[in-house]
Motif scaffolding. Structure first.
Motif, short mmCIF file in Angstrom:
data_model
loop_
_atom_site.label_atom_id
_atom_site.label_comp_id
_atom_site.label_asym_id
_atom_site.label_seq_id
_atom_site.Cartn_x
_atom_site.Cartn_y
_atom_site.Cartn_z
N CYS A 126 96.14 31.92 3.77
CA CYS A 126 96.78 31.66 5.06
C CYS A 126 95.89 32.13 6.21
O CYS A 126 95.36 33.24 6.19
CB CYS A 126 98.12 32.39 5.11
N THR A 127 95.75 31.29 7.20
CA THR A 127 94.98 31.65 8.40
C THR A 127 95.89 32.00 9.58
O THR A 127 95.40 32.27 10.68
CB THR A 127 94.08 30.48 8.83
N GLY A 128 97.21 31.97 9.33
CA GLY A 128 98.13 32.10 10.46
C GLY A 128 98.07 30.87 11.34
O GLY A 128 98.49 30.93 12.50
N CYS A 129 97.55 29.77 10.77
CA CYS A 129 97.31 28.54 11.54
C CYS A 129 96.58 28.87 12.84
O CYS A 129 97.00 28.50 13.94
CB CYS A 129 98.62 27.80 11.82
N ALA A 130 95.46 29.58 12.69
CA ALA A 130 94.70 30.03 13.85
C ALA A 130 94.29 28.87 14.75
O ALA A 130 94.21 29.02 15.98
CB ALA A 130 93.46 30.79 13.39
N HIS A 131 94.06 27.69 14.15
CA HIS A 131 93.67 26.53 14.96
C HIS A 131 94.80 26.10 15.90
O HIS A 131 94.54 25.60 16.99
CB HIS A 131 93.27 25.37 14.05
N LEU A 132 96.05 26.30 15.47
CA LEU A 132 97.18 25.98 16.33
C LEU A 132 97.42 27.09 17.35
O LEU A 132 97.76 26.83 18.51
CB LEU A 132 98.44 25.77 15.49
N VAL A 133 97.28 28.33 16.90
CA VAL A 133 97.46 29.48 17.81
C VAL A 133 96.48 29.40 18.97
O VAL A 133 96.82 29.72 20.11
CB VAL A 133 97.31 30.80 17.03
N ASP A 134 95.27 28.94 18.68
CA ASP A 134 94.27 28.77 19.74
C ASP A 134 94.72 27.80 20.82
O ASP A 134 94.27 27.86 21.97
CB ASP A 134 92.94 28.28 19.15
N GLU A 135 95.61 26.87 20.44
CA GLU A 135 96.13 25.88 21.39
C GLU A 135 97.46 26.32 22.00
O GLU A 135 98.11 25.54 22.70
CB GLU A 135 96.32 24.55 20.67
N GLY A 136 97.86 27.58 21.72
CA GLY A 136 99.12 28.08 22.26
C GLY A 136 100.33 27.61 21.49
O GLY A 136 101.46 27.72 21.98
N LYS A 137 100.12 27.12 20.27
CA LYS A 137 101.22 26.63 19.44
C LYS A 137 101.58 27.65 18.37
O LYS A 137 100.85 28.61 18.13
CB LYS A 137 100.83 25.30 18.78
N LEU A 138 102.71 27.41 17.70
CA LEU A 138 103.15 28.27 16.61
C LEU A 138 102.54 27.82 15.29
O LEU A 138 102.23 26.64 15.11
CB LEU A 138 104.68 28.22 16.48
N PRO A 139 102.38 28.73 14.34
CA PRO A 139 102.01 28.32 12.98
C PRO A 139 103.02 27.31 12.45
O PRO A 139 104.21 27.37 12.80
CB PRO A 139 102.04 29.62 12.19
N ARG A 140 102.56 26.40 11.60
CA ARG A 140 103.44 25.33 11.12
C ARG A 140 104.68 25.86 10.41
O ARG A 140 105.78 25.32 10.54
CB ARG A 140 102.67 24.40 10.18
N CYS A 141 104.53 26.92 9.60
CA CYS A 141 105.67 27.45 8.87
C CYS A 141 106.76 27.94 9.81
O CYS A 141 107.95 27.79 9.54
CB CYS A 141 105.23 28.58 7.93
N VAL A 142 106.35 28.53 10.93
CA VAL A 142 107.30 29.04 11.92
C VAL A 142 108.00 27.88 12.62
O VAL A 142 109.23 27.87 12.78
CB VAL A 142 106.59 29.93 12.95
N ASP A 143 107.22 26.90 13.00
CA ASP A 143 107.76 25.74 13.70
C ASP A 143 108.71 24.94 12.83
O ASP A 143 109.70 24.37 13.31
CB ASP A 143 106.61 24.85 14.17
#
Length: 272
Positions: A126-143
């Motif tokens: 797991c990366t914590g969906c760092a690529h999404l966090v960089d865009e100000g978004k939530l990790p996919r599992c959270v969303d």
């Protein structure tokens, strides 16, 4: 510092977090944080399902388990070339270029959160969906979570929840950044009946004693004769049942290593 807070009591076992993680990472590269996740064998967000107790006193527990993003991450100690690093926001990343061939990282994780990609010869997690966090978004599992069981955000913003939470394997001192509310604990349950009238007994006082601790828990049987003691620590316990007009019943010194169904207990009526 980014953290996850997972409330196990809110989880309904839909597996949406696990499936959405697959959807986000299978057949997708999110460099510089991750290469493609295999379709099988990897669960960067894993739903651990467990049956507690025995029929008919049964409960299911569902615990979503990603990488713990430890402050003192042992995988960082195991790397040969600094291929594991912690971002400024606290997310722990395995560099998909530098980490190639470093299978020792899999065994370094005490949570079993690192997987080996045989095709790529690469440890992944797991990366914590760092690529999404960089865009100000939530990790996919959270969303994707329909019950809001998985929260993600700044440690300061989630401070109140963290104050009520716990971490997995705190004795390791790794300071994980995944916090849990309502992790499943052991229970003791059973049922009481009148063998003469062949009926359930309501209103029986049930006392559970933690042997050696002089700590008592008290419950009363319901209309079905059932009683439950929840969120118990492992240990040795004793049980006593009392109801006016009936002889008391005692069960001495039984072990609770996991949840226990003591079964149906007959309480004999006093005959004048």
């Amino acid at each position: 510092m980014k953290v996850f807070v997972i409330d196990v009591a809110k989880c309904n076992g839909c597996y949406g977090c696990q499936v959405s993680c697959k959807d986000e990472h299978c057949d997708n590269e999110w460099l510089p944080y991750a290469k493609t996740q295999p379709e099988t064998g990897h669960f960067w967000m894993k739903m651990n399902e467990k049956v507690l107790g025995s029929v008919p006193k049964v409960k299911m527990s569902y615990v979503a388990t990603p990488c713990m993003h430890c402050e003192n991450a042992p995988c960082k100690e195991a790397t040969k070339n600094g291929s594991v690093y912690t971002r400024e926001d606290g997310l722990v990343i395995i560099d998909p270029e530098k980490a190639k061939g470093q299978k020792q990282l899999v065994d370094a994780c005490p949570y079993g959160a690192i997987y080996w990609n045989e095709k790529l010869q690469l440890p992944q997690k797991c990366t914590g969906c760092a690529h999404l966090v960089d865009e100000g978004k939530l990790p996919r599992c959270v969303d994707a979570c329909p019950t809001d069981a998985i929260r993600f955000g700044e440690e300061a913003e989630l401070k109140e929840l963290i104050g009520k939470a716990e971490v997995m394997k705190p004795e390791l001192g790794l300071m994980p950044k995944v916090y849990y509310l309502n992790l499943p604990k052991n229970f003791v349950a059973g049922a009481v009946f009148d063998p003469i009238d062949d009926e359930c007994l309501e209103g029986v006082k049930v006392t559970l004693t933690a042997v050696g601790q002089s700590k008592n828990y008290i419950a009363t049987t319901d209309g079905f004769g059932d009683f439950w003691f929840k969120r118990l620590d492992a240990g040795t316990y004793a049980l006593r049942l009392e109801k006016e007009g009936f002889y008391p019943f005692s069960m001495k010194s039984f072990e609770v290593a996991e949840s226990v169904n003591v079964g149906d207990i007959a309480l004999n009526k006093k005959l004048d």
